[in-house]
Design an enzyme around this catalytic site. Structure first.
Site, PDB file in Angstrom:
ATOM      1  N   GLU A  86      42.916  34.929  45.298  1.00 29.57           N
ATOM      2  CA  GLU A  86      43.108  36.000  44.309  1.00 29.57           C
ATOM      3  C   GLU A  86      41.840  36.850  44.193  1.00 29.57           C
ATOM      4  O   GLU A  86      40.748  36.319  43.940  1.00 29.57           O
ATOM      5  CB  GLU A  86      43.446  35.388  42.945  1.00 29.57           C
ATOM      6  N   LYS A 281      45.082  29.162  32.774  1.00 28.76           N
ATOM      7  CA  LYS A 281      45.216  29.545  34.185  1.00 28.76           C
ATOM      8  C   LYS A 281      43.914  30.196  34.641  1.00 28.76           C
ATOM      9  O   LYS A 281      43.445  29.977  35.767  1.00 28.76           O
ATOM     10  CB  LYS A 281      46.407  30.491  34.340  1.00 28.76           C
ATOM     11  N   ASP A 297      41.503  17.153  45.168  1.00 27.83           N
ATOM     12  CA  ASP A 297      42.943  17.336  44.959  1.00 27.83           C
ATOM     13  C   ASP A 297      43.181  18.216  43.724  1.00 27.83           C
ATOM     14  O   ASP A 297      43.155  17.740  42.592  1.00 27.83           O
ATOM     15  CB  ASP A 297      43.557  15.933  44.780  1.00 27.83           C
ATOM     16  N   HIS A 394      40.445  44.459  38.541  1.00 23.45           N
ATOM     17  CA  HIS A 394      41.496  43.925  39.402  1.00 23.45           C
ATOM     18  C   HIS A 394      41.981  44.966  40.389  1.00 23.45           C
ATOM     19  O   HIS A 394      42.105  44.714  41.571  1.00 23.45           O
ATOM     20  CB  HIS A 394      42.697  43.533  38.529  1.00 23.45           C
TER      21      HIS A 394
HETATM   22  C1  MEV Z   1      44.316  36.071  36.109  1.00 21.72           C
HETATM   23  O1  MEV Z   1      44.373  35.312  37.291  1.00 21.72           O
HETATM   24  C2  MEV Z   1      43.698  35.253  35.010  1.00 21.72           C
HETATM   25  C3  MEV Z   1      43.740  35.912  33.624  1.00 21.72           C
HETATM   26  O2  MEV Z   1      45.072  36.275  33.305  1.00 21.72           O
HETATM   27  C4  MEV Z   1      43.218  34.871  32.644  1.00 21.72           C
HETATM   28  C5  MEV Z   1      43.359  35.289  31.185  1.00 21.72           C
HETATM   29  O3  MEV Z   1      44.261  36.069  30.862  1.00 21.72           O
HETATM   30  O4  MEV Z   1      42.574  34.760  30.386  1.00 21.72           O
HETATM   31  C6  MEV Z   1      42.918  37.155  33.600  1.00 21.72           C
END
Ligand code: MEV
Length: 440
Positions: A86, A281, A297, A394
């Protein structure tokens, strides 16, 4: 037989496997064969090592291997290896690392290293009788597996505890033996599973021999034996702190406001599972990338973290933030069961280099490095979200991916980058703009 099914696939050699796939699933079989072969290692011995990790291998799947420099963890400098597909993740980690470098860096601390294994079995007696036998069984077990634990004991690890749990109110007659392990610098999965399978035979024998048990109390039926990937006591704390003033401004948001918005964002992730999932995430963007780069892992570590995030019954943010007496503090406790010896860590050529880059850390040190990277990632994401928004950075990276895809020349990259400084980036808009440049 349907041409898309096959018996004896695993017996085909690698090129036979590729040919079967290419001819039955693709319109351009020769190109597919060529492409898959092009990702084989030129060095046959190295390819053999990779092929040995899995089954039915036909090629290698390349992923970007990046590094994030300037991590100061407990006063020591690290450049962190990261495997991630990513865009923006490595850039975000690097930016947060550099930011905290001038504010004292990351402080980390291992809170526990207990790994766990479970043996489930059926047993009809009074559960309290099993509980009363816990200590005796623990000594018996340790004695009976002493050959298997010899090396681990010598390194300071081995079986650390034994407890029975009763599941019979929910599933008739089902009981559990939970064994606690210390596995030193190894992840210890094979060690734990081997002991657990032996523990089943040993428990069976123990119950038969035990004088305080009679009749059906001596009957034992094994259900299964396997480690638990939920290791809440294999835990590491990572934190950053500074005075609110030191936070400085970000975008056009000044320090006080940044601290307040940041903490509110973390609180939202503590109370709302939808936000918590995305928030966590972001943590695992960093965690998984280092875990993968070091040959560990990542499925185990994520599964564990998400269970930990729900330990009070609701899924919550793994990180916390506090602004108190003019101090900003951001931290998390994360369960991370990793190894730095054994498994892929020594076999995968790049994983080995990753560990070398980190100074060949102990498992405890690697836990701390991973946690710091996860916290850095979380910090960078939340700071962007509450200030400039995430899309700016991004989409800049995304623009480069689109331009690579369109085989853009250096001049085209410059012209497109300038144009999309103030225009919304999308694949079709970028393509349109490049087409226009090319037909001008
Ligand atoms: C994107 O991979 C991760 C985010 O969505 C984490 C977040 O929103 O805190 C930017």
């Amino acid at each position: 037989m349907d041409s898309k099914t096959i018996s004896g696939f695993s017996k085909l050699n690698k090129i036979g496997k590729i040919r079967w796939i290419a001819e039955n699933f693709f319109k351009d079989p020769e190109a597919v064969v060529h492409e898959l072969k092009s990702f084989w290692y030129a060095n046959e011995a190295k390819q053999k090592v990779l092929d040995g990790f899995s089954e039915n291998t036909i090629s290698n799947f390349p992923m970007p291997f990046g590094v994030a420099p300037n991590f100061i963890i407990n006063g020591e400098a690290y450049t962190i290896p990261m495997v991630i597909e990513e865009s923006s993740v490595v850039a975000a980690a690097s930016s947060a690392a550099k930011y905290w470098m001038s504010r004292g860096g990351f402080k980390t601390q291992v809170l526990g290293t207990v790994k766990l294994g479970q043996l489930h079995f059926k047993w009809k007696g009074d559960f309290q009788k099993l509980v009363a036998l816990e200590k005796r069984f623990a000594s018996y077990l340790k004695h009976e597996v002493k050959d298997l634990t010899y090396n681990m004991n010598k390194r300071g690890g081995g079986i650390a505890g034994v407890r029975f749990k009763d599941l019979s109110s929910e599933i008739p007659n089902v009981r559990q033996l939970m064994i606690e392990f210390q596995t030193c610098d190894s992840m210890g999965a094979n060690f734990i599973n081997t002991i657990l399978e032996k523990a089943s035979e040993i428990l069976d024998r123990f119950l038969v021999q035990e004088d305080s048990l009679t009749g059906e109390e001596k009957d034992y039926e094994k259900i299964m034996a396997i480690l638990s990937n939920y290791t809440p006591d294999c835990l590491v704390r990572a934190e950053v702190f500074c005075s609110v003033d030191e936070l400085g401004s970000f975008g056009d948001v000044e320090a006080n406001e940044l601290a307040s918005r940041f903490c509110t964002a973390v609180q939202i992730a503590r109370v709302d599972p939808f936000r918590a999932t995305t928030h966590n995430k972001g943590i695992y963007n960093g965690v998984d990338a280092v875990v993968l780069a070091t040959g560990n892992d990542f499925r185990a570590i994520e599964a564990c973290g998400h269970t930990y995030a729900s330990r009070d019954g609701q899924y919550r943010s793994l990180s916390y933030c506090e602004v108190k007496d003019g101090q900003f503090r951001f931290w998390m406790d994360l369960p991370i069961a990793v190894g730095t010896v054994g498994g892929l860590t020594n076999l995968h050529p790049i994983a080995k280099r990753s560990l070398e880059l980190l100074g060949n850390p102990s498992a405890e040190k690697l836990m701390q490095i991973i946690a710091a990277t996860g916290l850095a990632q979380n910090f960078a994401a939340v700071r962007s979200l509450v200030t400039t928004g995430i899309q700016k950075g991004h989409m800049k990276m995304h623009l480069m991916n689109i331009l690579n895809h369109l085989d853009a020349s250096e001049e085209e990259v410059d012209a497109v980058s300038e144009h999309f400084e103030d225009n919304t980036i999308s694949f079709s808009e970028v393509r349109k703009y490049v087409d226009r440049l090319r037909s001008a």
